[in-house]
Scaffold this active site. Structure first.
Site, PDB file in Angstrom:
ATOM      1  N   HIS A 135      -5.516   0.499  -7.500  1.00 21.73           N
ATOM      2  CA  HIS A 135      -6.311  -0.282  -6.551  1.00 21.73           C
ATOM      3  C   HIS A 135      -6.409  -1.708  -7.070  1.00 21.73           C
ATOM      4  O   HIS A 135      -6.491  -1.923  -8.284  1.00 21.73           O
ATOM      5  CB  HIS A 135      -7.730   0.291  -6.429  1.00 21.73           C
ATOM      6  CG  HIS A 135      -8.691  -0.654  -5.733  1.00 21.73           C
ATOM      7  ND1 HIS A 135      -8.824  -0.702  -4.369  1.00 21.73           N
ATOM      8  CD2 HIS A 135      -9.517  -1.619  -6.232  1.00 21.73           C
ATOM      9  CE1 HIS A 135      -9.707  -1.647  -4.047  1.00 21.73           C
ATOM     10  NE2 HIS A 135     -10.151  -2.212  -5.162  1.00 21.73           N
ATOM     11  N   ARG A 141       3.456   0.374  -7.480  1.00 19.62           N
ATOM     12  CA  ARG A 141       3.418   1.420  -6.451  1.00 19.62           C
ATOM     13  C   ARG A 141       4.817   1.947  -6.123  1.00 19.62           C
ATOM     14  O   ARG A 141       4.990   3.146  -5.876  1.00 19.62           O
ATOM     15  CB  ARG A 141       2.709   0.881  -5.211  1.00 19.62           C
ATOM     16  CG  ARG A 141       1.180   0.840  -5.425  1.00 19.62           C
ATOM     17  CD  ARG A 141       0.470   0.056  -4.372  1.00 19.62           C
ATOM     18  NE  ARG A 141      -0.966   0.337  -4.320  1.00 19.62           N
ATOM     19  CZ  ARG A 141      -1.814  -0.315  -3.527  1.00 19.62           C
ATOM     20  NH1 ARG A 141      -1.389  -1.276  -2.734  1.00 19.62           N
ATOM     21  NH2 ARG A 141      -3.096   0.001  -3.540  1.00 19.62           N
ATOM     22  N   THR A 183       0.827  -1.216   0.000  1.00 22.18           N
ATOM     23  CA  THR A 183       0.000   0.000   0.000  1.00 22.18           C
ATOM     24  C   THR A 183       0.860   1.265   0.000  1.00 22.18           C
ATOM     25  O   THR A 183       0.603   2.196  -0.764  1.00 22.18           O
ATOM     26  CB  THR A 183      -0.921   0.004   1.248  1.00 22.18           C
ATOM     27  OG1 THR A 183      -1.647  -1.223   1.287  1.00 22.18           O
ATOM     28  CG2 THR A 183      -1.880   1.182   1.210  1.00 22.18           C
TER      29      THR A 183
HETATM   30  P1  ADP Z   1      -4.792  -1.384  -0.439  1.00 20.57           P
HETATM   31  O1  ADP Z   1      -5.196  -0.391  -1.527  1.00 20.57           O
HETATM   32  O2  ADP Z   1      -3.347  -1.773  -0.541  1.00 20.57           O
HETATM   33  O3  ADP Z   1      -5.722  -2.580  -0.374  1.00 20.57           O
HETATM   34  P2  ADP Z   1      -6.165  -0.349   1.912  1.00 20.57           P
HETATM   35  O4  ADP Z   1      -7.346  -1.151   1.460  1.00 20.57           O
HETATM   36  O5  ADP Z   1      -5.704  -0.516   3.316  1.00 20.57           O
HETATM   37  O6  ADP Z   1      -4.902  -0.610   0.957  1.00 20.57           O
HETATM   38  O7  ADP Z   1      -6.463   1.192   1.715  1.00 20.57           O
HETATM   39  C1  ADP Z   1      -7.198   1.661   0.595  1.00 20.57           C
HETATM   40  C2  ADP Z   1      -6.525   2.901   0.061  1.00 20.57           C
HETATM   41  O8  ADP Z   1      -6.587   3.930   1.045  1.00 20.57           O
HETATM   42  C3  ADP Z   1      -5.035   2.763  -0.245  1.00 20.57           C
HETATM   43  O9  ADP Z   1      -4.768   2.172  -1.501  1.00 20.57           O
HETATM   44  C4  ADP Z   1      -4.569   4.191  -0.180  1.00 20.57           C
HETATM   45  O10 ADP Z   1      -4.916   4.925  -1.366  1.00 20.57           O
HETATM   46  C5  ADP Z   1      -5.409   4.733   0.977  1.00 20.57           C
HETATM   47  N1  ADP Z   1      -4.716   4.635   2.265  1.00 20.57           N
HETATM   48  C6  ADP Z   1      -4.433   3.498   2.958  1.00 20.57           C
HETATM   49  N2  ADP Z   1      -3.797   3.767   4.111  1.00 20.57           N
HETATM   50  C7  ADP Z   1      -3.668   5.122   4.157  1.00 20.57           C
HETATM   51  C8  ADP Z   1      -3.103   6.043   5.088  1.00 20.57           C
HETATM   52  N3  ADP Z   1      -2.541   5.638   6.229  1.00 20.57           N
HETATM   53  N4  ADP Z   1      -3.154   7.364   4.783  1.00 20.57           N
HETATM   54  C9  ADP Z   1      -3.733   7.809   3.649  1.00 20.57           C
HETATM   55  N5  ADP Z   1      -4.298   6.991   2.724  1.00 20.57           N
HETATM   56  C10 ADP Z   1      -4.260   5.678   2.969  1.00 20.57           C
HETATM   57 MG    MG Z   2      -7.791  -2.597   0.047  1.00 19.99          MG
END
Ligand code: ADP
Ligand code: MG
Length: 140
Positions: free
Chosen positions: A117, A104, A93
């Site tokens: 995403h 990324r 992430t």
């Molecule tokens: P992923 O996209 O890797 O599955 P998550 O589902 O945890 O990650 O989070 C969704 C999206 O929210 C991330 O891709 C990112 O754009 C945003 N995000 C995640 N964690 C944070 C954070 N600590 N601060 C700001 N944005 C975040």
């Molecule tokens: Mg996610």
């Protein structure tokens, strides 16, 4: 191992920098096939609905604002273990923690503006695909 479908989104930071083709070349090179695709701009309400699972997180409002700040490309990737394979190609992430050579790591600007995403499970892939695509738009 099984043939799966997963939802992929090219986020506003990546469309703004004209990276759509570059990112999709990586999926195709890894054997994932793009079987549905469209470019659109979410409304704020749609962004809030899509990220509903994160509603309680501190970054929710900022994330939703960002996701409707510009065009995105939503697409369905199909292939062997597509859910996990897409996550692997995307990387962690936070771009700072992502492996070298992942999308990324190479393109992400920050933990929020991380370019792509990808669904995190088969169950969520089905829900997310249904959110964006009708059966008619999926050409296998
Ligand atoms: P992923 O996209 O890797 O599955 P998550 O589902 O945890 O990650 O989070 C969704 C999206 O929210 C991330 O891709 C990112 O754009 C945003 N995000 C995640 N964690 C944070 C954070 N600590 N601060 C700001 N944005 C975040
Ligand atoms: Mg996610």
């Amino acid at each position: 191992m099984s043939i799966q479908k997963t939802l992929s989104i090219i986020k506003p930071d990546a469309t703004r920098r004209n990276l759509t083709g570059n990112i999709n070349a990586r999926f195709e090179r890894a054997g994932l096939q793009i079987i549905a695709q469209k470019r659109l701009r979410l409304t704020k309400l749609q962004a809030e609905k899509f990220y509903e699972v994160h509603r309680e997180r501190a970054f929710y409002d900022s994330l939703c604002d960002y996701m409707f700040s510009g065009p995105i490309v939503v697409q369905i990737l199909k292939g062997e273990d597509a859910v996990a394979k897409n996550r692997e190609i995307m990387g962690a992430t936070n771009p700072a923690n992502a492996e070298i050579g992942t999308i990324r790591r190479d393109f992400g600007e920050s933990i929020e503006h991380n370019s792509v995403h990808g669904s995190d499970s088969q169950e969520n892939a089905e829900i997310e695909i249904r959110f964006f695509f009708s059966e008619l738009e999926i050409i296998e």
